[in-house]
Scaffold this active site. Structure first.
Site, short mmCIF file in Angstrom:
data_model
loop_
_atom_site.label_atom_id
_atom_site.label_comp_id
_atom_site.label_asym_id
_atom_site.label_seq_id
_atom_site.Cartn_x
_atom_site.Cartn_y
_atom_site.Cartn_z
N GLU A 13 0.81 -1.22 0.00
CA GLU A 13 0.00 0.00 0.00
C GLU A 13 0.85 1.28 0.00
O GLU A 13 0.37 2.33 -0.39
CB GLU A 13 -0.98 -0.02 1.18
N GLY A 79 -12.56 -4.10 1.15
CA GLY A 79 -13.62 -4.96 0.63
C GLY A 79 -14.89 -4.13 0.48
O GLY A 79 -15.21 -3.32 1.34
N MET A 173 -9.49 -3.04 7.86
CA MET A 173 -9.01 -3.45 9.18
C MET A 173 -8.22 -2.37 9.93
O MET A 173 -7.64 -2.67 10.97
CB MET A 173 -8.15 -4.73 9.05
N GLU A 174 -8.18 -1.14 9.43
CA GLU A 174 -7.36 -0.10 10.08
C GLU A 174 -7.98 1.30 10.18
O GLU A 174 -7.55 2.09 11.03
CB GLU A 174 -6.01 0.05 9.33
N ASP A 197 -11.79 -6.39 -3.38
CA ASP A 197 -12.63 -7.60 -3.32
C ASP A 197 -14.01 -7.18 -2.80
O ASP A 197 -14.18 -6.03 -2.40
CB ASP A 197 -12.01 -8.66 -2.39
O1 4EH Z 1 -4.72 -4.77 6.03
C1 4EH Z 1 -5.74 -5.73 5.82
C2 4EH Z 1 -5.51 -6.51 4.55
C3 4EH Z 1 -6.16 -7.88 4.55
S1 4EH Z 1 -5.48 -9.02 5.69
C4 4EH Z 1 -7.06 -5.01 5.58
N1 4EH Z 1 -6.95 -4.61 4.19
C5 4EH Z 1 -6.21 -5.65 3.50
C6 4EH Z 1 -8.20 -4.16 3.56
C7 4EH Z 1 -9.14 -5.23 3.08
C8 4EH Z 1 -9.99 -6.00 3.86
N2 4EH Z 1 -10.18 -6.08 5.21
C9 4EH Z 1 -11.10 -6.94 5.67
C10 4EH Z 1 -9.36 -5.59 1.77
N3 4EH Z 1 -10.34 -6.54 1.72
C11 4EH Z 1 -10.74 -6.81 2.98
C12 4EH Z 1 -11.69 -7.71 3.53
N4 4EH Z 1 -11.83 -7.75 4.88
N5 4EH Z 1 -12.45 -8.51 2.77
C13 4EH Z 1 -4.20 -9.83 4.86
C14 4EH Z 1 -4.06 -9.89 3.51
N6 4EH Z 1 -3.05 -10.53 2.94
C15 4EH Z 1 -2.13 -11.13 3.66
C16 4EH Z 1 -2.25 -11.10 5.03
N7 4EH Z 1 -3.28 -10.46 5.60
#
Ligand code: 4EH
Length: 230
Positions: A13, A79, A173-174, A197
């Site tokens: 990112e 997402g 998640m942040e 996604d």
């Molecule tokens: O930083 C986390 C990443 C996924 S965990 C949150 N980010 C991406 C956003 C995200 C997200 N969060 C919750 C994108 N799609 C999401 C979703 N639910 N469906 C991760 C990803 N790759 C390797 C390890 N951990």
């Protein structure tokens, strides 16, 4: 002139930012790396926090308290919940919430704790700069609610819960943890996410396929915003 923090959660990112900025100086602090840099005459501090609410709170706090940044921009992927949001589309948060914060047994709303708030609002001025950038580049930019939690959501059931209880358009998640930190310290902040996604059964696969390209879309947009911040 302002000193602008730009953070992401994952290396992917912030990588597209580090490729474009100048005069990079790496500083190690609290088990993480922070990159001081400049871009078109603006002073920046860039970092990825690692995933989740705890790491992102630590990084946001550090950017504000140790590096004295006076604005914070988050760039990354999310997402989608709102069906209008397709992979690669951009969303800015007008407000953020924690979908996994639950003391409802005591009669409180999901996402609420005493002396906190269910929603934290982002800075209006930064949002209006984002709308200018979107207009100039003829990009569609949705403004809506972003829900944050310490879980990668890959389930229609969980999406429905978050949609019903928070009216959220996207999830990640942040964002909300960063929002809580910036709000408490009275620092204007902004959260931008490009969709990777749709948080359904296919989310894991879609994420792996699209996270890098969506992260680039978000980062490019953020750098255009930086030019317009005084
Ligand atoms: O930083 C986390 C990443 C996924 S965990 C949150 N980010 C991406 C956003 C995200 C997200 N969060 C919750 C994108 N799609 C999401 C979703 N639910 N469906 C991760 C990803 N790759 C390797 C390890 N951990």
């Amino acid at each position: 002139m302002s000193k602008i923090a730009i953070m992401g959660a994952m290396p992917e990112e912030i990588a597209p930012l580090l490729e474009k900025v100048e005069n990079i100086k790496k500083i190690e602090y609290a088990d993480n790396n922070y990159y001081e840099a400049t871009y078109k005459g603006k002073e920046l501090v860039i970092a990825y926090s690692k995933i989740g609410k705890v790491f992102s709170s630590l990084t946001a706090s550090t950017l504000l308290e140790k590096f004295a940044c006076d604005k914070l921009l988050f760039s990354g992927v999310a997402g989608a919940i709102n069906p209008d949001l397709k992979i690669g589309d951009l969303i800015i948060a007008d407000k953020l919430c924690q979908h996994d914060l639950d003391i409802s047994i005591f009669g409180h709303d999901f996402g609420f704790v005493p002396e906190g708030a269910k929603f934290v609002e982002s800075d209006e001025r930064l949002r209006s700069i984002a709308k200018e950038v979107a207009k100039k580049n003829e990009l569609i930019l949705i403004e809506g609610t972003i829900a944050t939690g310490d879980q990668f959501v890959a389930s229609n059931e969980r999406k429905a819960f978050i949609s019903e209880n928070f009216g959220a358009d996207a999830l990640e998640m942040e964002g909300a943890s960063v929002a809580v930190v910036c709000d408490a310290l009275n620092v204007p902040f902004f959260v931008l996410r490009a969709i990777s996604d749709t948080a359904n059964d296919d989310a894991g696969m879609d994420f792996d396929e699209f996270m890098v390209s969506s992260a680039k879309i978000s980062a490019a947009f953020i750098l255009e915003m930086v030019e317009k911040i005084d």
